[in-house]
Design an enzyme around this catalytic site. Structure first.
Site, short mmCIF file in Angstrom:
data_model
loop_
_atom_site.label_atom_id
_atom_site.label_comp_id
_atom_site.label_asym_id
_atom_site.label_seq_id
_atom_site.Cartn_x
_atom_site.Cartn_y
_atom_site.Cartn_z
N THR A 1 -3.21 -2.42 6.67
CA THR A 1 -3.42 -1.39 5.68
C THR A 1 -4.17 -1.99 4.49
O THR A 1 -4.24 -1.39 3.43
CB THR A 1 -2.08 -0.78 5.21
OG1 THR A 1 -2.33 0.32 4.35
CG2 THR A 1 -1.23 -1.81 4.46
N TYR B 1 -15.45 3.01 9.86
CA TYR B 1 -14.71 4.27 9.83
C TYR B 1 -15.71 5.41 10.01
O TYR B 1 -16.71 5.49 9.30
CB TYR B 1 -13.99 4.44 8.50
CG TYR B 1 -12.77 3.57 8.32
CD1 TYR B 1 -11.51 4.00 8.70
CD2 TYR B 1 -12.89 2.29 7.76
CE1 TYR B 1 -10.39 3.20 8.53
CE2 TYR B 1 -11.78 1.48 7.59
CZ TYR B 1 -10.53 1.95 7.97
OH TYR B 1 -9.42 1.15 7.80
N TYR C 1 1.90 6.59 8.31
CA TYR C 1 2.12 6.02 6.99
C TYR C 1 3.53 6.30 6.48
O TYR C 1 3.73 6.56 5.31
CB TYR C 1 1.09 6.55 6.00
CG TYR C 1 -0.31 6.08 6.28
CD1 TYR C 1 -0.68 4.76 6.05
CD2 TYR C 1 -1.27 6.94 6.80
CE1 TYR C 1 -1.96 4.31 6.32
CE2 TYR C 1 -2.56 6.51 7.07
CZ TYR C 1 -2.89 5.19 6.82
OH TYR C 1 -4.17 4.76 7.09
N HIS D 1 -2.90 2.63 16.90
CA HIS D 1 -1.86 1.93 16.15
C HIS D 1 -0.49 2.22 16.76
O HIS D 1 -0.26 3.28 17.33
CB HIS D 1 -1.85 2.37 14.69
CG HIS D 1 -3.14 2.12 13.98
ND1 HIS D 1 -4.25 2.91 14.15
CD2 HIS D 1 -3.49 1.15 13.09
CE1 HIS D 1 -5.24 2.44 13.40
NE2 HIS D 1 -4.81 1.38 12.75
N HIS E 1 -0.80 5.78 -0.46
CA HIS E 1 -1.39 6.44 0.69
C HIS E 1 -0.58 7.70 1.00
O HIS E 1 0.53 7.89 0.51
CB HIS E 1 -1.40 5.50 1.91
CG HIS E 1 -2.60 5.67 2.77
ND1 HIS E 1 -2.96 6.87 3.33
CD2 HIS E 1 -3.54 4.79 3.18
CE1 HIS E 1 -4.06 6.73 4.04
NE2 HIS E 1 -4.45 5.48 3.96
N ASP F 1 0.79 -1.23 0.00
CA ASP F 1 0.00 0.00 0.00
C ASP F 1 0.83 1.28 0.00
O ASP F 1 0.72 2.11 0.91
CB ASP F 1 -0.96 -0.02 1.19
CG ASP F 1 -2.08 1.00 1.04
OD1 ASP F 1 -2.20 1.60 -0.04
OD2 ASP F 1 -2.85 1.18 1.99
N ASP G 1 -13.76 3.72 14.14
CA ASP G 1 -12.39 4.12 13.82
C ASP G 1 -12.39 5.56 13.31
O ASP G 1 -12.84 5.84 12.20
CB ASP G 1 -11.81 3.17 12.76
CG ASP G 1 -10.33 3.39 12.52
OD1 ASP G 1 -9.81 4.45 12.92
OD2 ASP G 1 -9.70 2.50 11.93
N GLU H 1 -11.27 3.50 18.15
CA GLU H 1 -9.93 3.54 17.56
C GLU H 1 -9.53 4.95 17.12
O GLU H 1 -10.33 5.67 16.51
CB GLU H 1 -9.87 2.61 16.35
CG GLU H 1 -10.11 1.15 16.70
CD GLU H 1 -9.72 0.22 15.56
OE1 GLU H 1 -8.50 0.11 15.28
OE2 GLU H 1 -10.62 -0.38 14.96
N ARG I 1 -15.92 -3.23 11.05
CA ARG I 1 -15.27 -2.05 11.64
C ARG I 1 -15.76 -0.84 10.86
O ARG I 1 -15.64 -0.80 9.63
CB ARG I 1 -13.75 -2.18 11.51
CG ARG I 1 -12.96 -0.94 11.91
CD ARG I 1 -11.49 -1.27 12.07
NE ARG I 1 -10.92 -1.89 10.89
CZ ARG I 1 -10.02 -1.31 10.09
NH1 ARG I 1 -9.60 -0.09 10.33
NH2 ARG I 1 -9.53 -1.96 9.05
#
Length: 389
Positions: free
Chosen positions: A297, A164, A90, A246, A45, A42, A193, A221, A162
């Site tokens: 990710t 977002y 990221y 995270h 991003h 990924d 999240d 989250e 989950r």
């Protein structure tokens, strides 16, 4: 055994949403003819800068060629020197370290004729409960689209999701109301999240609205800006729901432990820089008395297989984890994808050596791209992983 060459192959694989993710497949060649494979997942991003793949390949060859692949700890230390931690979620260096560490473990386990999980001391489970992601609502009309996602994935066996949240709270609330009305106890929303979109006070206001629809909620989250440890602590004191964040550097994890900022660490090899680093972070969490979940990710099957080996070897994963990446893409680069059944990610069979997945060279050529360039992808697409609307 010595490393004789490093190959990096860029691939671009569309998600079902239309967004194309670019990944880098790693091959580490050895003088015994064994090839280890890994995945730098990924690169599509934020932050919006790209990697020169040819330059990266030359640089990695200068570090790895002639080395013993079993010197995993030393090679990881050198990778951190070349691609250091930056306290950013990221950060591209961690993606690079992760792919190389994946491939080292695959190569060494194949040489030993064992699976990667056996290199970790064996398994405490053979499968992980995982959730399917419902991507962030930007517009109210996306509520119906996401309800259809729940219908479709529930038929496939995914009963935990989950969500977002944080961009359109009215739409988030409408979605939760619809889920409760249509599915009841058949569906569980394991987490809200926020992905660092809101400050902790605004997140707290949103949480009070959204937790009216408690559908088996396990955690909240990332409900504060990145590295706002005080904000996480403030919110943790206000809500009865566990707070999760995270781990993207050891300094950051140390601060979260010191400041009692979280209850659950979200640990993913891609963000902390590989299986070696992820195991360290999980052990640090265990010493601190914290639970973990396995984050994502949304990797392809190589990266997901690596996480399955990791997650099935850890004792402090007690709640639903996140890796469902291969289900989000229209294709992959392996002969057999990792297996999902009844909402669980199954670790590759113990009799399959290394990571337990095999590259399909025809698929690799099919999805190969020239570079990791961004073209005209917008910031909103990068944040929400969607096609343009």
């Amino acid at each position: 055994m010595k490393i004789t060459n490093i190959e990096l192959i860029a691939v671009g694989i569309p998600r079902h949403t239309g967004f194309v993710n670019k990944h880098v497949i790693v091959k580490i060649h050895s003088d015994e003819g064994i090839v280890g494979i890994g995945e730098m997942s990924d690169f599509s991003h934020l932050p919006r800068y790209s990697i020169d793949l040819h330059d990266l390949e030359r640089g990695l060859r200068s570090v790895f060629i002639g080395r013993n692949p079993f010197d995993i700890m030393q090679l990881n230390q050198e990778l951190v020197d070349h691609f250091p931690e930056t306290m950013y979620y990221y950060e591209k260096g961690s993606f690079i370290r992760n792919g190389m560490d994946n491939a080292l473990h695959d190569l060494c386990a194949k040489c030993l004729d064992i699976s990667v999980s056996e290199m970790f001391g064996g398994r405490v489970r053979d499968k992980l409960k995982v959730c399917y992601p419902i991507f962030r609502h930007r517009f109210m009309e996306e509520v119906e689209e996401n309800i259809q996602v729940v219908r479709n994935r529930l038929e496939q066996g995914f009963d935990v999701f989950r969500l977002y949240v944080g961009k359109n709270i009215d739409a988030d609330e409408a979605f939760l109301s619809r889920v409760k009305e249509e599915f009841g106890s058949k569906v569980k929303i394991k987490s809200y999240d926020f992905s660092h979109l809101l400050n902790w006070k605004d997140a707290w206001c949103a949480i009070k609205r959204l937790t009216k629809y408690d559908l088996g909620l396990e955690m909240i989250e990332s409900p504060a800006p990145r590295n706002d440890f005080e904000g996480l602590n403030q919110l943790r004191l206000k809500t009865d729901y566990p707070i999760s964040e995270h781990v993207w550097s050891f300094k950051q994890q140390q601060e979260m432990i010191k400041q009692e900022a979280v209850d659950i660490f979200n640990i993913s090899p891609i963000f902390i820089g590989g299986l070696t680093a992820a195991r360290k972070a999980a052990y640090a969490a265990e010493v601190a008395g914290k639970e973990c979940i396995l984050g994502t990710t949304q990797e392809l099957s190589i990266g997901t297989a690596a996480m399955a080996h990791l997650g099935c070897s850890l004792t402090n994963i007690l709640k639903t984890s996140d890796p469902t990446g291969p289900e989000l893409y229209i294709g992959d680069v392996v002969k057999e994808r990792v297996t999902y059944q009844d909402g669980y990610l199954h670790a590759p069979d113990r009799n399959k050596k290394g990571l337990g997945v095999e590259l399909d060279e025809e698929l690799l050529d099919k999805f190969r791209v020239a570079d990791l360039s961004w073209n005209d992808v917008s910031v909103h697409q990068l944040q929400d992983r969607t096609s343009i609307k």
